[in-house]
Design a protein around this motif. Structure first.
Motif, PDB file in Angstrom:
ATOM      1  N   GLU A  14     -27.394 -29.831 -21.735  1.00  0.00           N
ATOM      2  CA  GLU A  14     -27.789 -29.586 -19.687  1.00  0.00           C
ATOM      3  C   GLU A  14     -27.951 -31.590 -19.427  1.00  0.00           C
ATOM      4  O   GLU A  14     -27.705 -31.397 -17.740  1.00  0.00           O
ATOM      5  CB  GLU A  14     -29.355 -29.626 -19.636  1.00  0.00           C
ATOM      6  CG  GLU A  14     -29.512 -27.827 -20.314  1.00  0.00           C
ATOM      7  CD  GLU A  14     -30.991 -27.334 -20.804  1.00  0.00           C
ATOM      8  OE1 GLU A  14     -31.529 -27.329 -20.022  1.00  0.00           O
ATOM      9  OE2 GLU A  14     -31.066 -26.244 -20.923  1.00  0.00           O
ATOM     10  N   SER A  21     -27.043 -34.321 -18.182  1.00  0.00           N
ATOM     11  CA  SER A  21     -25.953 -35.540 -16.912  1.00  0.00           C
ATOM     12  C   SER A  21     -25.061 -36.027 -17.795  1.00  0.00           C
ATOM     13  O   SER A  21     -24.165 -37.110 -18.142  1.00  0.00           O
ATOM     14  CB  SER A  21     -25.457 -35.322 -16.117  1.00  0.00           C
ATOM     15  OG  SER A  21     -26.962 -36.211 -15.876  1.00  0.00           O
ATOM     16  N   ARG A  51     -23.382 -35.914 -20.954  1.00  0.00           N
ATOM     17  CA  ARG A  51     -21.431 -34.917 -20.326  1.00  0.00           C
ATOM     18  C   ARG A  51     -20.645 -35.772 -19.709  1.00  0.00           C
ATOM     19  O   ARG A  51     -19.349 -35.925 -20.324  1.00  0.00           O
ATOM     20  CB  ARG A  51     -21.810 -33.854 -19.345  1.00  0.00           C
ATOM     21  CG  ARG A  51     -23.152 -32.825 -19.298  1.00  0.00           C
ATOM     22  CD  ARG A  51     -22.769 -30.966 -18.578  1.00  0.00           C
ATOM     23  NE  ARG A  51     -23.287 -31.692 -17.633  1.00  0.00           N
ATOM     24  CZ  ARG A  51     -24.586 -31.668 -16.283  1.00  0.00           C
ATOM     25  NH1 ARG A  51     -25.068 -31.319 -17.410  1.00  0.00           N
ATOM     26  NH2 ARG A  51     -24.502 -32.059 -15.698  1.00  0.00           N
ATOM     27  N   ALA A  52     -21.574 -36.474 -19.436  1.00  0.00           N
ATOM     28  CA  ALA A  52     -20.788 -37.776 -18.871  1.00  0.00           C
ATOM     29  C   ALA A  52     -19.598 -39.457 -20.240  1.00  0.00           C
ATOM     30  O   ALA A  52     -19.471 -39.087 -20.366  1.00  0.00           O
ATOM     31  CB  ALA A  52     -21.421 -39.103 -18.048  1.00  0.00           C
ATOM     32  N   ARG A  62     -17.254 -37.001 -21.618  1.00  0.00           N
ATOM     33  CA  ARG A  62     -16.023 -37.467 -20.795  1.00  0.00           C
ATOM     34  C   ARG A  62     -15.361 -38.585 -21.202  1.00  0.00           C
ATOM     35  O   ARG A  62     -13.823 -38.577 -21.198  1.00  0.00           O
ATOM     36  CB  ARG A  62     -16.442 -37.203 -19.175  1.00  0.00           C
ATOM     37  CG  ARG A  62     -16.844 -35.661 -18.576  1.00  0.00           C
ATOM     38  CD  ARG A  62     -16.812 -35.638 -17.891  1.00  0.00           C
ATOM     39  NE  ARG A  62     -15.557 -35.372 -17.167  1.00  0.00           N
ATOM     40  CZ  ARG A  62     -14.861 -36.111 -16.472  1.00  0.00           C
ATOM     41  NH1 ARG A  62     -15.479 -36.841 -15.761  1.00  0.00           N
ATOM     42  NH2 ARG A  62     -13.810 -36.188 -15.888  1.00  0.00           N
ATOM     43  N   ASP A  93     -14.469 -31.942 -15.057  1.00  0.00           N
ATOM     44  CA  ASP A  93     -15.411 -33.163 -13.977  1.00  0.00           C
ATOM     45  C   ASP A  93     -16.064 -32.084 -13.532  1.00  0.00           C
ATOM     46  O   ASP A  93     -17.535 -32.258 -12.797  1.00  0.00           O
ATOM     47  CB  ASP A  93     -14.190 -33.126 -12.645  1.00  0.00           C
ATOM     48  CG  ASP A  93     -14.906 -34.269 -12.022  1.00  0.00           C
ATOM     49  OD1 ASP A  93     -15.748 -34.581 -12.810  1.00  0.00           O
ATOM     50  OD2 ASP A  93     -14.264 -34.590 -10.758  1.00  0.00           O
ATOM     51  N   SER A  94     -15.939 -30.864 -13.231  1.00  0.00           N
ATOM     52  CA  SER A  94     -16.624 -30.220 -11.991  1.00  0.00           C
ATOM     53  C   SER A  94     -18.189 -28.999 -13.140  1.00  0.00           C
ATOM     54  O   SER A  94     -18.208 -27.910 -12.253  1.00  0.00           O
ATOM     55  CB  SER A  94     -16.745 -29.594 -11.010  1.00  0.00           C
ATOM     56  OG  SER A  94     -15.407 -28.420 -11.331  1.00  0.00           O
ATOM     57  N   PRO A 149     -20.910 -27.682 -14.787  1.00  0.00           N
ATOM     58  CA  PRO A 149     -22.184 -27.214 -14.996  1.00  0.00           C
ATOM     59  C   PRO A 149     -22.981 -27.062 -15.586  1.00  0.00           C
ATOM     60  O   PRO A 149     -22.736 -26.666 -16.750  1.00  0.00           O
ATOM     61  CB  PRO A 149     -22.156 -25.549 -13.606  1.00  0.00           C
ATOM     62  CG  PRO A 149     -21.244 -24.646 -14.211  1.00  0.00           C
ATOM     63  CD  PRO A 149     -19.965 -25.581 -14.670  1.00  0.00           C
ATOM     64  N   PRO A 150     -24.279 -27.285 -15.391  1.00  0.00           N
ATOM     65  CA  PRO A 150     -24.637 -27.356 -16.975  1.00  0.00           C
ATOM     66  C   PRO A 150     -25.088 -26.039 -17.622  1.00  0.00           C
ATOM     67  O   PRO A 150     -24.959 -25.239 -16.632  1.00  0.00           O
ATOM     68  CB  PRO A 150     -27.176 -27.789 -16.803  1.00  0.00           C
ATOM     69  CG  PRO A 150     -26.030 -28.421 -15.024  1.00  0.00           C
ATOM     70  CD  PRO A 150     -25.152 -28.123 -14.702  1.00  0.00           C
TER      71      PRO A 150
END
Length: 73
Positions: A36, A38, A41-42, A45, A65-66, A68-69
């Motif tokens: 959840e 961001s 997630r970053a 990546r 890249d896109s 969603p949570p």
């Protein structure tokens, strides 16, 4: 339904990567990508960007890249 199918396909990609590169923690990266936060997630990546090379790296970064949570299942 499409988001769910995308997540399953991405999970299969990470499972294959784990088989090919046993000294990397692709399961952890995949879990972080579905988190959840961001920032998490970053970070996942960013690790992917350092671990993989070439077209595979570019394709996987584009796929994630896109995202969603993760929502409740």
């Amino acid at each position: 339904l499409i988001v769910e199918q995308e997540e399953r396909a991405l999970e299969r990609i990470f499972r294959i990567l784990q088989i090919l590169e046993t000294n990397e923690e692709f399961a952890t990266m995949f879990a972080a990508l579905l988190g959840e936060a961001s920032a998490v997630r970053a970070s996942a990546r960013e690790v992917i960007g350092h671990v993989l090379e070439g077209r595979l790296r570019d394709a996987l970064l584009a796929l994630t890249d896109s995202l969603p949570p993760a929502g409740p299942m």
